[in-house]
Design a protein around this motif. Structure first.
Motif, PDB file in Angstrom:
ATOM      1  N   VAL A  80       0.846  -1.194   0.000  1.00  0.00           N
ATOM      2  CA  VAL A  80       0.000   0.000   0.000  1.00  0.00           C
ATOM      3  C   VAL A  80       0.880   1.242   0.000  1.00  0.00           C
ATOM      4  N   THR A  81       0.286   2.331  -0.425  1.00  0.00           N
ATOM      5  CA  THR A  81       0.966   3.624  -0.445  1.00  0.00           C
ATOM      6  C   THR A  81       0.078   4.630   0.276  1.00  0.00           C
ATOM      7  N   ASN A  82       0.510   5.874   0.290  1.00  0.00           N
ATOM      8  CA  ASN A  82      -0.256   6.925   0.957  1.00  0.00           C
ATOM      9  C   ASN A  82      -1.677   6.983   0.404  1.00  0.00           C
ATOM     10  N   ASP A  83      -2.641   6.966   1.310  1.00  0.00           N
ATOM     11  CA  ASP A  83      -4.066   7.050   0.991  1.00  0.00           C
ATOM     12  C   ASP A  83      -4.649   5.788   0.360  1.00  0.00           C
ATOM     13  N   SER A  84      -3.896   4.687   0.294  1.00  0.00           N
ATOM     14  CA  SER A  84      -4.499   3.412  -0.135  1.00  0.00           C
ATOM     15  C   SER A  84      -5.603   3.054   0.844  1.00  0.00           C
ATOM     16  N   VAL A  85      -6.642   2.393   0.336  1.00  0.00           N
ATOM     17  CA  VAL A  85      -7.788   2.007   1.149  1.00  0.00           C
ATOM     18  C   VAL A  85      -8.008   0.504   1.003  1.00  0.00           C
ATOM     19  N   LEU A  86      -8.273  -0.152   2.126  1.00  0.00           N
ATOM     20  CA  LEU A  86      -8.590  -1.580   2.147  1.00  0.00           C
ATOM     21  C   LEU A  86      -9.937  -1.743   2.824  1.00  0.00           C
ATOM     22  N   LYS A  87     -10.942  -2.231   2.088  1.00  0.00           N
ATOM     23  CA  LYS A  87     -12.265  -2.490   2.657  1.00  0.00           C
ATOM     24  C   LYS A  87     -12.226  -3.867   3.308  1.00  0.00           C
ATOM     25  N   ILE A  88     -12.608  -3.916   4.591  1.00  0.00           N
ATOM     26  CA  ILE A  88     -12.600  -5.189   5.314  1.00  0.00           C
ATOM     27  C   ILE A  88     -14.019  -5.605   5.727  1.00  0.00           C
ATOM     28  N   GLY A  89     -15.018  -4.966   5.126  1.00  0.00           N
ATOM     29  CA  GLY A  89     -16.415  -5.225   5.453  1.00  0.00           C
ATOM     30  C   GLY A  89     -17.103  -3.896   5.664  1.00  0.00           C
ATOM     31  N   LYS A  90     -17.753  -3.732   6.816  1.00  0.00           N
ATOM     32  CA  LYS A  90     -18.403  -2.444   7.091  1.00  0.00           C
ATOM     33  C   LYS A  90     -17.368  -1.354   7.330  1.00  0.00           C
ATOM     34  N   ASN A  91     -16.155  -1.735   7.631  1.00  0.00           N
ATOM     35  CA  ASN A  91     -15.070  -0.773   7.869  1.00  0.00           C
ATOM     36  C   ASN A  91     -14.093  -0.775   6.710  1.00  0.00           C
ATOM     37  N   GLU A  92     -13.372   0.336   6.592  1.00  0.00           N
ATOM     38  CA  GLU A  92     -12.258   0.394   5.654  1.00  0.00           C
ATOM     39  C   GLU A  92     -11.060   0.991   6.369  1.00  0.00           C
ATOM     40  N   LEU A  93      -9.898   0.547   5.945  1.00  0.00           N
ATOM     41  CA  LEU A  93      -8.640   1.029   6.507  1.00  0.00           C
ATOM     42  C   LEU A  93      -7.980   1.945   5.488  1.00  0.00           C
ATOM     43  N   LYS A  94      -7.554   3.111   5.932  1.00  0.00           N
ATOM     44  CA  LYS A  94      -6.859   4.071   5.069  1.00  0.00           C
ATOM     45  C   LYS A  94      -5.444   4.237   5.607  1.00  0.00           C
ATOM     46  N   PHE A  95      -4.473   4.088   4.742  1.00  0.00           N
ATOM     47  CA  PHE A  95      -3.071   4.061   5.149  1.00  0.00           C
ATOM     48  C   PHE A  95      -2.399   5.408   4.923  1.00  0.00           C
ATOM     49  N   ARG A  96      -1.503   5.751   5.861  1.00  0.00           N
ATOM     50  CA  ARG A  96      -0.702   6.970   5.769  1.00  0.00           C
ATOM     51  C   ARG A  96       0.755   6.595   5.988  1.00  0.00           C
ATOM     52  N   MET A  97       1.579   6.888   5.012  1.00  0.00           N
ATOM     53  CA  MET A  97       3.003   6.617   5.139  1.00  0.00           C
ATOM     54  C   MET A  97       3.623   7.615   6.113  1.00  0.00           C
ATOM     55  N   THR A  98       4.498   7.127   6.956  1.00  0.00           N
ATOM     56  CA  THR A  98       5.167   7.993   7.942  1.00  0.00           C
ATOM     57  C   THR A  98       6.677   7.775   7.854  1.00  0.00           C
ATOM     58  N   GLN A  99       7.191   7.833   6.619  1.00  0.00           N
ATOM     59  CA  GLN A  99       8.612   7.610   6.397  1.00  0.00           C
ATOM     60  C   GLN A  99       9.449   8.471   7.325  1.00  0.00           C
ATOM     61  N   MET A 100      10.435   7.852   7.888  1.00  0.00           N
ATOM     62  CA  MET A 100      11.431   8.476   8.745  1.00  0.00           C
ATOM     63  C   MET A 100      10.847   8.997  10.055  1.00  0.00           C
ATOM     64  N   GLN A 101       9.584   8.717  10.341  1.00  0.00           N
ATOM     65  CA  GLN A 101       9.075   8.944  11.694  1.00  0.00           C
ATOM     66  C   GLN A 101       9.896   8.061  12.624  1.00  0.00           C
ATOM     67  N   HIS A 102      10.273   6.913  12.078  1.00  0.00           N
ATOM     68  CA  HIS A 102      11.100   5.992  12.844  1.00  0.00           C
ATOM     69  C   HIS A 102      11.995   5.228  11.879  1.00  0.00           C
ATOM     70  N   TRP A 103      11.390   4.461  10.994  1.00  0.00           N
ATOM     71  CA  TRP A 103      12.094   3.754   9.927  1.00  0.00           C
ATOM     72  C   TRP A 103      11.473   4.199   8.607  1.00  0.00           C
ATOM     73  N   PRO A 104      12.153   4.000   7.472  1.00  0.00           N
ATOM     74  CA  PRO A 104      11.621   4.496   6.196  1.00  0.00           C
ATOM     75  C   PRO A 104      10.399   3.739   5.680  1.00  0.00           C
ATOM     76  N   GLU A 105      10.033   2.625   6.314  1.00  0.00           N
ATOM     77  CA  GLU A 105       8.874   1.847   5.866  1.00  0.00           C
ATOM     78  C   GLU A 105       7.670   1.993   6.782  1.00  0.00           C
ATOM     79  N   SER A 106       7.768   2.839   7.786  1.00  0.00           N
ATOM     80  CA  SER A 106       6.708   2.985   8.785  1.00  0.00           C
ATOM     81  C   SER A 106       5.448   3.599   8.184  1.00  0.00           C
ATOM     82  N   MET A 107       4.306   3.181   8.726  1.00  0.00           N
ATOM     83  CA  MET A 107       3.030   3.773   8.337  1.00  0.00           C
ATOM     84  C   MET A 107       2.040   3.650   9.485  1.00  0.00           C
TER      85      MET A 107
END
Length: 194
Positions: free
Chosen positions: A123-150
């Motif tokens: 996933v990338t910034n603003d990718s969305v995953l529908k898991i049923g009645k809910n959906e998950l929206k992802f936010r990349m947080t590179q270098m908040q800690h590690w370059p792959e963090s989100m």
């Protein structure tokens, strides 16, 4: 012990009462490793725990869900305190889809070569995953800690990874349930985010 944080979101993490050093920092109050099971049409696990706690973690999950029915395993951060049991879940359920950032996929496979055969969804910034009645929206947080963090939102719930936390071992799940002394500092538990 698990804790229902909000309807359908269950804390399945582990408390490490004995650790005193974490990334070369003193952690006199231990550490809490956060993991959450989301009960929706598509059973979803957000993060795992350090592999030293594999047996306790797997036992907790088995008490509340069939691991073979977990469809998505979200890895917000590939560091072992978040992803130490990703391979364990995959070994118990090779049909699980591991959801992570592009760099996290490479790191997860580096730590666990057996995951090279796993099914990944990057996933990338603003990718969305529908898991049923809910959906998950992802936010990349590179270098908040590690370059792959989100991080990831489910409505107004934030699964915050290493944001807003403390290095603290406790049976409490929310920061506003604590009375702090001067020794607690760092990143670990949650602040009314998950």
């Amino acid at each position: 012990m698990t804790t229902e944080m909000t309807p359908g979101v269950i804390w399945t993490g582990v408390v490490d009462w004995s650790v005193r050093m974490f990334h070369s920092y003193a952690v006199p109050d231990g550490v809490t490793y956060n993991s959450y099971l989301i009960k929706d049409e598509h059973l979803t696990l957000v993060d795992t725990v350090k592999n030293h706690f594999e047996a306790e973690f797997i036992h907790k999950l088995q008490q509340i869900a069939d691991i073979k029915k977990i469809e998505y395993l979200i890895s917000l951060h590939a560091e072992p305190d978040h992803a130490g049991c990703v391979a364990s879940i995959y070994n118990l359920n090779p049909n699980v889809t591991i959801v992570c950032s592009v760099p996290a996929k490479e790191i997860l496979i580096l730590y666990n070569p057996g995951l090279a055969k796993a099914k990944f969804m990057t996933v990338t910034n603003d990718s969305v995953l529908k898991i049923g009645k809910n959906e998950l929206k992802f936010r990349m947080t590179q270098m908040q800690h590690w370059p792959e963090s989100m991080g990831c939102y489910m409505g107004d719930i934030l699964f915050s990874s290493d944001f807003f936390g403390q290095h603290l071992a406790s049976t409490e799940r929310y920061v506003d349930d604590f009375v702090f002394s001067g020794s607690q500092c760092g990143w670990r538990t949650t602040w009314r985010t998950l």
